[in-house]
Design an enzyme around this catalytic site. Structure first.
Site, short mmCIF file in Angstrom:
data_model
loop_
_atom_site.label_atom_id
_atom_site.label_comp_id
_atom_site.label_asym_id
_atom_site.label_seq_id
_atom_site.Cartn_x
_atom_site.Cartn_y
_atom_site.Cartn_z
N LYS A 77 0.65 -1.26 0.19
CA LYS A 77 -0.16 0.41 -0.55
C LYS A 77 0.77 1.34 -0.02
O LYS A 77 0.96 2.15 -0.50
CB LYS A 77 -1.22 -0.36 1.15
CG LYS A 77 -1.63 -1.05 1.63
CD LYS A 77 -2.65 -1.17 2.53
CE LYS A 77 -2.20 -0.86 3.81
NZ LYS A 77 -1.22 -2.33 4.52
N ARG B 160 -10.04 0.72 8.50
CA ARG B 160 -8.99 -0.57 8.86
C ARG B 160 -10.01 -0.99 9.57
O ARG B 160 -10.11 -1.67 10.81
CB ARG B 160 -7.73 -0.14 9.22
CG ARG B 160 -6.33 -0.17 8.86
CD ARG B 160 -5.22 -0.25 9.72
NE ARG B 160 -4.00 -1.56 9.74
CZ ARG B 160 -3.03 -0.84 9.07
NH1 ARG B 160 -3.34 0.83 8.43
NH2 ARG B 160 -2.78 -1.36 8.71
N ARG C 232 12.09 -5.97 5.49
CA ARG C 232 12.01 -5.02 5.69
C ARG C 232 11.70 -4.06 6.80
O ARG C 232 13.49 -3.38 7.28
CB ARG C 232 10.29 -3.96 5.60
CG ARG C 232 10.74 -2.17 5.64
CD ARG C 232 9.37 -1.93 5.41
NE ARG C 232 8.35 -2.00 6.66
CZ ARG C 232 6.77 -2.15 6.52
NH1 ARG C 232 5.94 -1.29 5.59
NH2 ARG C 232 6.19 -2.44 7.08
N ARG D 87 11.91 -0.25 12.56
CA ARG D 87 10.21 -0.19 12.64
C ARG D 87 9.53 -1.53 13.95
O ARG D 87 10.43 -2.65 13.65
CB ARG D 87 9.00 -1.01 11.86
CG ARG D 87 8.66 0.66 10.92
CD ARG D 87 7.82 0.24 9.84
NE ARG D 87 6.34 0.10 10.60
CZ ARG D 87 5.84 -0.21 9.38
NH1 ARG D 87 5.23 0.15 8.46
NH2 ARG D 87 4.22 -0.99 9.82
N ARG E 122 -0.25 -8.71 13.44
CA ARG E 122 -1.41 -8.12 12.38
C ARG E 122 -1.97 -8.49 11.57
O ARG E 122 -3.04 -7.78 11.20
CB ARG E 122 0.03 -6.89 11.79
CG ARG E 122 0.87 -6.05 12.67
CD ARG E 122 2.52 -5.85 12.52
NE ARG E 122 1.88 -4.38 11.28
CZ ARG E 122 3.65 -4.44 10.65
NH1 ARG E 122 4.39 -4.92 11.00
NH2 ARG E 122 3.22 -3.78 9.33
P1 B4P Z 1 3.44 -2.01 1.57
O1 B4P Z 1 3.06 -2.47 1.74
O2 B4P Z 1 3.80 -0.60 1.55
O3 B4P Z 1 3.90 -1.01 3.48
P2 B4P Z 1 2.52 -1.21 4.25
O4 B4P Z 1 1.29 -2.28 3.75
O5 B4P Z 1 1.81 -0.13 3.60
O6 B4P Z 1 2.91 -1.10 5.95
P3 B4P Z 1 1.72 -1.87 6.26
O7 B4P Z 1 -0.23 -1.98 6.72
O8 B4P Z 1 2.93 -2.58 7.42
O9 B4P Z 1 1.38 -0.85 7.99
P4 B4P Z 1 0.53 1.08 8.32
O10 B4P Z 1 1.95 1.96 8.51
O11 B4P Z 1 -0.39 1.21 7.84
O12 B4P Z 1 5.56 -2.68 2.74
C1 B4P Z 1 6.05 -3.76 2.98
C2 B4P Z 1 7.29 -4.34 2.85
O13 B4P Z 1 6.71 -4.55 1.51
C3 B4P Z 1 7.86 -3.28 1.61
O14 B4P Z 1 9.68 -3.49 2.60
C4 B4P Z 1 8.73 -3.00 0.67
O15 B4P Z 1 9.57 -2.57 -0.51
C5 B4P Z 1 8.15 -4.37 -0.37
N1 B4P Z 1 7.31 -4.97 -1.39
C6 B4P Z 1 6.20 -3.46 -1.97
N2 B4P Z 1 5.89 -4.56 -2.55
C7 B4P Z 1 6.55 -4.92 -3.37
C8 B4P Z 1 6.74 -5.95 -4.26
N3 B4P Z 1 5.84 -5.51 -5.69
N4 B4P Z 1 7.66 -6.97 -4.22
C9 B4P Z 1 8.62 -7.34 -2.97
N5 B4P Z 1 8.46 -6.15 -1.91
C10 B4P Z 1 7.20 -5.34 -2.16
O16 B4P Z 1 0.20 0.60 9.70
C11 B4P Z 1 1.17 -0.03 10.71
C12 B4P Z 1 0.81 -0.40 12.63
O17 B4P Z 1 -0.24 1.50 12.33
C13 B4P Z 1 -0.71 -1.11 12.07
O18 B4P Z 1 -0.17 -2.24 12.62
C14 B4P Z 1 -1.78 0.26 13.69
O19 B4P Z 1 -0.91 -0.69 14.36
C15 B4P Z 1 -1.27 0.74 12.64
N6 B4P Z 1 -2.48 2.20 11.91
C16 B4P Z 1 -2.22 2.04 10.42
N7 B4P Z 1 -3.36 2.80 10.03
C17 B4P Z 1 -4.21 2.78 11.31
C18 B4P Z 1 -5.61 2.82 12.23
N8 B4P Z 1 -6.29 2.84 10.99
N9 B4P Z 1 -6.64 2.41 12.40
C19 B4P Z 1 -5.95 1.56 13.78
N10 B4P Z 1 -4.68 1.95 13.65
C20 B4P Z 1 -3.82 1.50 12.59
#
Ligand code: B4P
Length: 190
Positions: free
Chosen positions: A14, A89, A128, A134, A146
């Protein structure tokens, strides 16, 4: 306005794809994960509340994230639209987002879900974790927690948008550019 919910489990891509989409479509990126991490870095009261929950792989309370999104919408009154990354979420967050957007005379255009299998999510996040520092990316047990939070509280949010006829999905494994191309095909069809 083009208001997109980019949806998917932790590690689905995302954040990665949001960065590319905001560039191409000139949208404002609203990532609740990034907003919470800046609150933690700034040592605010909100950040202190969120820190332990995030490190344990739990969601933070709905009122906290809804308040943050409301502030950010207010700060960007004349944008072309928003990419909501990691929000909503939970169902109460989705309901609150509809109310916030309606009060501004707009609404969600579409939800686009990135579909990625669990084993791939775990391996991406462990990779990552080696460089991100993190706390929630550090071990398989936390990452699995998670994913469990996602499966119980977040996955049902897709049904909320399906019921509104706004749900689209894109396969999230493969080259980042290829996945981006498939997202753009959906975006251009809206
Ligand atoms: P991304 O996939 O970009 O990570 P993300 O889903 O955005 O992050 P996440 O859901 O963990 O965290 P968030 O900050 O929203 O990247 C993952 C990895 O994959 C990277 O290293 C990337 O390089 C790699 N990658 C991407 N595409 C790829 C591909 N095609 N092939 C190979 N590798 C690839 O949330 C963190 C925490 O915040 C939550 O657990 C919760 O505690 C809190 N939180 C956030 N929003 C909330 C909400 N609305 N309500 C309640 N809690 C919330």
């Amino acid at each position: 306005m083009l208001n997109i919910v980019l949806f998917g489990p932790p590690g689905a891509g995302k954040g990665t794809q949001s960065a590319k989409l905001i560039d191409k479509y000139q949208l404002v990126h609203l990532s609740t994960g990034d907003l919470l991490r800046s609150e933690i870095a700034a040592g605010t009261e909100l950040g202190l509340k969120a820190k332990g929950l995030m490190a344990a792989g739990m969601l933070v309370p709905d009122d906290v994230v809804i308040g943050m999104i409301d502030n950010k919408l207010a700060q960007n009154p004349s944008s072309n639209g928003f990419i909501f990354d990691g929000f909503p979420r939970t169902i109460p967050q989705a309901e609150a987002l509809d109310v916030l957007l309606k009060s501004r005379g707009t609404g969600i255009s579409a939800m686009i879900a990135l579909e990625v299998e669990e084993q791939e999510l775990i391996s991406r996040l462990l990779i990552r974790g080696q460089s991100s520092g993190r706390p929630d990316d550090q071990n398989e047990t936390l990452i699995a927690q998670r994913v469990t939070e996602y499966n119980t509280k977040t996955r049902p949010v897709a049904d909320f948008y399906k019921a509104q006829g706004k749900f689209h999905s894109v396969y999230g494994i493969g080259e980042i550019e290829e996945i981006f191309g498939n997202l753009c095909t959906v975006m251009d069809s809206l």
